[in-house]
Enzyme design. Structure first.
Site, PDB file in Angstrom:
ATOM      1  N   LYS A   1     -27.260  25.026  16.473  1.00 54.55           N
ATOM      2  CA  LYS A   1     -27.235  25.710  15.165  1.00 54.55           C
ATOM      3  C   LYS A   1     -28.408  26.699  15.073  1.00 54.55           C
ATOM      4  CE  LYS A   1     -24.828  25.139  12.108  1.00 54.55           C
ATOM      5  NZ  LYS A   1     -23.512  25.750  11.768  1.00 54.55           N
TER       6      LYS A   1
ATOM      7  N   TYR B   1     -27.214  19.305  18.793  1.00 53.21           N
ATOM      8  CA  TYR B   1     -26.556  19.903  17.620  1.00 53.21           C
ATOM      9  C   TYR B   1     -27.484  20.896  16.930  1.00 53.21           C
ATOM     10  CZ  TYR B   1     -25.304  20.396  12.707  1.00 53.21           C
ATOM     11  OH  TYR B   1     -25.047  20.920  11.464  1.00 53.21           O
TER      12      TYR B   1
ATOM     13  N   THR C   1     -27.951  24.603   8.761  1.00 51.10           N
ATOM     14  CA  THR C   1     -28.429  23.268   8.404  1.00 51.10           C
ATOM     15  C   THR C   1     -29.948  23.207   8.340  1.00 51.10           C
ATOM     16  OG1 THR C   1     -28.552  21.013   9.275  1.00 51.10           O
ATOM     17  CG2 THR C   1     -28.227  22.733  10.886  1.00 51.10           C
ATOM     18  N   ASP C   2     -30.448  22.244   7.566  1.00 46.10           N
ATOM     19  CA  ASP C   2     -31.905  22.026   7.532  1.00 46.10           C
ATOM     20  C   ASP C   2     -32.425  21.426   8.844  1.00 46.10           C
ATOM     21  OD1 ASP C   2     -30.839  19.461   7.258  1.00 46.10           O
ATOM     22  OD2 ASP C   2     -31.917  18.963   5.421  1.00 46.10           O
ATOM     23  N   GLU C   3     -31.504  20.920   9.687  1.00 44.41           N
ATOM     24  CA  GLU C   3     -31.947  20.255  10.925  1.00 44.41           C
ATOM     25  C   GLU C   3     -32.625  21.219  11.890  1.00 44.41           C
ATOM     26  OE1 GLU C   3     -29.446  17.399  12.741  1.00 44.41           O
ATOM     27  OE2 GLU C   3     -28.686  16.651  10.847  1.00 44.41           O
TER      28      GLU C   3
HETATM   29  P1  NAD Z   1     -16.772  19.358  10.061  1.00 37.48           P
HETATM   30  O1  NAD Z   1     -17.057  18.807  11.412  1.00 37.48           O
HETATM   31  O2  NAD Z   1     -16.238  18.457   9.012  1.00 37.48           O
HETATM   32  O3  NAD Z   1     -15.730  20.573  10.178  1.00 37.48           O
HETATM   33  C1  NAD Z   1     -15.835  21.550  11.172  1.00 37.48           C
HETATM   34  C2  NAD Z   1     -14.539  22.339  11.173  1.00 37.48           C
HETATM   35  O4  NAD Z   1     -14.657  23.374  12.165  1.00 37.48           O
HETATM   36  C3  NAD Z   1     -13.287  21.519  11.538  1.00 37.48           C
HETATM   37  O5  NAD Z   1     -12.231  21.811  10.668  1.00 37.48           O
HETATM   38  C4  NAD Z   1     -12.970  21.961  12.963  1.00 37.48           C
HETATM   39  O6  NAD Z   1     -11.593  21.876  13.266  1.00 37.48           O
HETATM   40  C5  NAD Z   1     -13.450  23.403  12.935  1.00 37.48           C
HETATM   41  N1  NAD Z   1     -13.771  23.907  14.275  1.00 37.48           N
HETATM   42  C6  NAD Z   1     -14.515  23.308  15.230  1.00 37.48           C
HETATM   43  N2  NAD Z   1     -14.570  24.080  16.333  1.00 37.48           N
HETATM   44  C7  NAD Z   1     -13.865  25.205  16.049  1.00 37.48           C
HETATM   45  C8  NAD Z   1     -13.566  26.385  16.781  1.00 37.48           C
HETATM   46  N3  NAD Z   1     -14.026  26.577  18.027  1.00 37.48           N
HETATM   47  N4  NAD Z   1     -12.834  27.337  16.191  1.00 37.48           N
HETATM   48  C9  NAD Z   1     -12.355  27.169  14.921  1.00 37.48           C
HETATM   49  N5  NAD Z   1     -12.594  26.066  14.194  1.00 37.48           N
HETATM   50  C10 NAD Z   1     -13.346  25.097  14.751  1.00 37.48           C
HETATM   51  O7  NAD Z   1     -18.115  20.051   9.596  1.00 37.48           O
HETATM   52  P2  NAD Z   1     -18.773  20.112   8.145  1.00 37.48           P
HETATM   53  O8  NAD Z   1     -19.554  18.883   7.922  1.00 37.48           O
HETATM   54  O9  NAD Z   1     -17.769  20.550   7.170  1.00 37.48           O
HETATM   55  O10 NAD Z   1     -19.844  21.288   8.393  1.00 37.48           O
HETATM   56  C11 NAD Z   1     -19.462  22.650   8.212  1.00 37.48           C
HETATM   57  C12 NAD Z   1     -20.654  23.537   8.522  1.00 37.48           C
HETATM   58  O11 NAD Z   1     -21.731  23.206   7.653  1.00 37.48           O
HETATM   59  C13 NAD Z   1     -21.202  23.364   9.945  1.00 37.48           C
HETATM   60  O12 NAD Z   1     -21.564  24.627  10.417  1.00 37.48           O
HETATM   61  C14 NAD Z   1     -22.421  22.487   9.774  1.00 37.48           C
HETATM   62  O13 NAD Z   1     -23.381  22.784  10.768  1.00 37.48           O
HETATM   63  C15 NAD Z   1     -22.903  22.916   8.401  1.00 37.48           C
HETATM   64  N6  NAD Z   1     -23.637  21.907   7.626  1.00 37.48           N
HETATM   65  C16 NAD Z   1     -23.090  20.659   7.433  1.00 37.48           C
HETATM   66  C17 NAD Z   1     -23.780  19.735   6.640  1.00 37.48           C
HETATM   67  C18 NAD Z   1     -23.208  18.363   6.381  1.00 37.48           C
HETATM   68  O14 NAD Z   1     -23.898  17.529   5.793  1.00 37.48           O
HETATM   69  N7  NAD Z   1     -21.982  18.074   6.764  1.00 37.48           N
HETATM   70  C19 NAD Z   1     -25.002  20.088   6.070  1.00 37.48           C
HETATM   71  C20 NAD Z   1     -25.526  21.356   6.309  1.00 37.48           C
HETATM   72  C21 NAD Z   1     -24.830  22.268   7.076  1.00 37.48           C
HETATM   73  O1  DAU Z   2     -29.064  17.619   7.432  1.00 39.30           O
HETATM   74  C1  DAU Z   2     -27.831  18.267   7.525  1.00 39.30           C
HETATM   75  C2  DAU Z   2     -26.967  17.588   8.574  1.00 39.30           C
HETATM   76  O2  DAU Z   2     -26.493  16.372   7.991  1.00 39.30           O
HETATM   77  C3  DAU Z   2     -25.792  18.445   9.033  1.00 39.30           C
HETATM   78  O3  DAU Z   2     -26.291  19.588   9.661  1.00 39.30           O
HETATM   79  C4  DAU Z   2     -24.893  17.662   9.989  1.00 39.30           C
HETATM   80  O4  DAU Z   2     -23.757  18.424  10.327  1.00 39.30           O
HETATM   81  C5  DAU Z   2     -24.440  16.392   9.293  1.00 39.30           C
HETATM   82  O5  DAU Z   2     -23.664  15.598  10.174  1.00 39.30           O
HETATM   83  C6  DAU Z   2     -25.649  15.593   8.809  1.00 39.30           C
HETATM   84  O6  DAU Z   2     -26.394  15.066   9.942  1.00 39.30           O
HETATM   85  P1  DAU Z   2     -26.998  13.584   9.945  1.00 39.30           P
HETATM   86  O7  DAU Z   2     -27.188  13.149  11.333  1.00 39.30           O
HETATM   87  O8  DAU Z   2     -28.152  13.493   9.012  1.00 39.30           O
HETATM   88  O9  DAU Z   2     -25.745  12.797   9.231  1.00 39.30           O
HETATM   89  P2  DAU Z   2     -25.093  11.371   9.544  1.00 39.30           P
HETATM   90  O10 DAU Z   2     -24.166  11.069   8.413  1.00 39.30           O
HETATM   91  O11 DAU Z   2     -24.562  11.278  10.936  1.00 39.30           O
HETATM   92  O12 DAU Z   2     -26.335  10.388   9.440  1.00 39.30           O
HETATM   93  C7  DAU Z   2     -27.127  10.298   8.254  1.00 39.30           C
HETATM   94  C8  DAU Z   2     -28.272   9.334   8.540  1.00 39.30           C
HETATM   95  O13 DAU Z   2     -27.729   8.018   8.706  1.00 39.30           O
HETATM   96  C9  DAU Z   2     -29.013   9.634   9.824  1.00 39.30           C
HETATM   97  O14 DAU Z   2     -30.385   9.325   9.653  1.00 39.30           O
HETATM   98  C10 DAU Z   2     -28.386   8.670  10.845  1.00 39.30           C
HETATM   99  C11 DAU Z   2     -28.011   7.488   9.998  1.00 39.30           C
HETATM  100  N1  DAU Z   2     -26.814   6.741  10.427  1.00 39.30           N
HETATM  101  C12 DAU Z   2     -25.661   7.436  10.664  1.00 39.30           C
HETATM  102  C13 DAU Z   2     -24.513   6.784  11.053  1.00 39.30           C
HETATM  103  C14 DAU Z   2     -23.246   7.553  11.352  1.00 39.30           C
HETATM  104  C15 DAU Z   2     -26.842   5.360  10.514  1.00 39.30           C
HETATM  105  O15 DAU Z   2     -27.903   4.728  10.274  1.00 39.30           O
HETATM  106  N2  DAU Z   2     -25.716   4.708  10.900  1.00 39.30           N
HETATM  107  C16 DAU Z   2     -24.541   5.354  11.190  1.00 39.30           C
HETATM  108  O16 DAU Z   2     -23.532   4.701  11.556  1.00 39.30           O
END
Ligand code: NAD
Ligand code: DAU
Length: 367
Positions: free
Chosen positions: A164, A160, A134-136
């Site tokens: 990562k 988190y 992630t970019d975080e």
């Molecule tokens: P998600 O939470 O939707 O899915 C995570 C999956 O991992 C689930 O299916 C869960 O059951 C599985 N899991 C959790 N713990 C596990 C374990 N111990 N063993 C096996 N499986 C397990 O997550 P996502 O949003 O699809 O993100 C996927 C990946 O991409 C993550 O590594 C996250 O850090 C990264 N990422 C997410 C975003 C985003 O915006 N969602 C952006 C950048 C990077």
């Molecule tokens: O940047 C990549 C990341 O993006 C991934 O690594 C994470 O797995 C993914 O969950 C996401 O993280 P964020 O914290 O940015 O996503 P989220 O959807 O939780 O929140 C997006 C923005 O909105 C953040 O600034 C928090 C804000 N927010 C979120 C929720 C859930 C609100 O203002 N209200 C809300 O109820």
């Protein structure tokens, strides 16, 4: 032909990636390993269930013996690690699971890959471990800071992002120390089908449909760089096929939005869909547009997330130059597609919301 292990393939991006890979690489075998935590959803994979090139294994990435067995049994040559605890708010209230899955789990996968791949007669470069990050990990940007590059120093701010960051360092170390073929991608915020409704965009869509408040943390001026999930999947595909061993690639949308602007866009999109499809009024009578009001009226400012990062933005130059990567989906179009998907797949999220999903798993999969 590749045999690819997709960890976390029942989650949001993982499930999209499985669909993407089976469509774009016919003949490859895709094995999903997923623990099906609260965020995992087998119904996200139900349409590929009977594909002979697909198999699902219920299991934990921390189980190194299981992972090593799967690598041998299925002759896996690519691992794509999506499995993670992914929600920042949950990491603030309960960090332990993040340390276990994101750090120990990644190390367990790396150890299994080292055991099986580096001990085999197959040259290591025919096997690749791709880590999805992630970019975080780069921390928070000021308003005038340049976007993150692959050499921006790590400065994770939440449990988190710290977990990562640790996993990224382990991946790097296994390449440097043992010569494991690895790549890492650091991506910005994804949105699209199958996203669990705790994240901002699906939360807003579903709350609008029920006429519930849309919680905006703080002043709503935090900025994220949004990318349609399919564009992320294509980026990962390019990194796997064209990325240099040991390489790190940023993937982003060049698409910075404040949270409040996004929520306004989602509200306008839903209102517009209600106007063009009057049947929606009967399906969602509590939604403001069903009675001629505006979804924006649901916006509610709430307490800020502790340690809330102000701004993320990705500089994608390296991925563009080395891999030929470019996002294809314009944000307004991606939001329309996403709202449409949630309207057409109400069963998917209603099961989650009603808590009946667990029953569904035991009926369909006997677990
Ligand atoms: P998600 O939470 O939707 O899915 C995570 C999956 O991992 C689930 O299916 C869960 O059951 C599985 N899991 C959790 N713990 C596990 C374990 N111990 N063993 C096996 N499986 C397990 O997550 P996502 O949003 O699809 O993100 C996927 C990946 O991409 C993550 O590594 C996250 O850090 C990264 N990422 C997410 C975003 C985003 O915006 N969602 C952006 C950048 C990077
Ligand atoms: O940047 C990549 C990341 O993006 C991934 O690594 C994470 O797995 C993914 O969950 C996401 O993280 P964020 O914290 O940015 O996503 P989220 O959807 O939780 O929140 C997006 C923005 O909105 C953040 O600034 C928090 C804000 N927010 C979120 C929720 C859930 C609100 O203002 N209200 C809300 O109820």
């Amino acid at each position: 032909m590749n045999c690819i292990l997709v960890t976390g393939g029942a989650g949001f991006i993982g499930a999209n990636f499985v669909h993407y890979w089976l469509r774009e690489h016919p003949g490859d075998f895709v094995l999903v390993l997923d623990a099906v935590t609260y965020a995992g959803n087998l119904s996200s994979l139900s349409d590929v269930r009977n594909n002979p090139d697909f198999k699902f294994v219920h299991g934990d990435i921390c189980n190194r013996e299981l992972v090593a067995y799967l690598l041998r049994e299925h002759n896996i040559n690519i691992i794509v690690n999506f499995a993670a605890e992914s929600h920042v708010d949950r990491s603030i209230t309960g960090p332990d699971a993040f340390i276990r899955t994101n750090i120990q789990g990644t190390q367990s996968l790396l150890e299994a890959a080292r055991d099986v791949w580096l001990a085999s007669t197959k040259p290591p470069e025919t096997c690749r471990f791709h880590h999805v990050s992630t970019d975080e990990v780069y921390g928070s940007l000021g308003p005038d800071d340049p976007p993150f590059t692959e050499t921006t120093p790590y400065a994770p701010n939440s449990p988190y992002s710290a977990s990562k960051a640790a996993s990224d360092h382990l991946v790097r170390a296994y390449h440097h120390t043992y010569g494991l073929d690895v790549t890492t991608s650091n991506c910005s915020n994804n949105y699209g089908p199958y996203q669990f409704p705790e994240k901002l965009i699906p939360l807003c869509i579903i709350n609008i449909l029920h006429g519930r408040p849309l919680p905006i943390y703080g002043d709503g001026m935090n900025i994220r760089d949004w990318l349609y999930v399919e564009d992320h999947c294509r980026g990962i595909d390019l990194v796997i096929r064209r990325g240099k061993s040991g390489g790190v690639y940023n993937i982003g949308g060049c698409n910075e939005w404040t949270n409040i602007d996004i929520v306004n866009l989602v509200c306008d999109t839903v209102d517009q869909m209600f106007r063009s499809d009057p049947k929606l009024q009967d399906s969602f009578p509590d939604s403001p547009p069903a009675s001629g009001s505006f979804s924006k009226e649901l916006i509610t400012f709430v307490d800020d997330r502790p340690g809330h990062d102000r701004r993320y933005a990705i500089n994608p130059e390296k991925s563009e130059k080395e891999l030929g990567y470019r996002p294809e989906t314009a944000f307004e179009q991606g939001i329309r597609q996403t709202v449409n998907w949630y309207l057409e797949n109400t069963g998917w999220w209603q099961d989650i919301i009603n808590g009946t999903y667990r029953d569904w798993i035991s009926t369909h999969y006997g677990m």
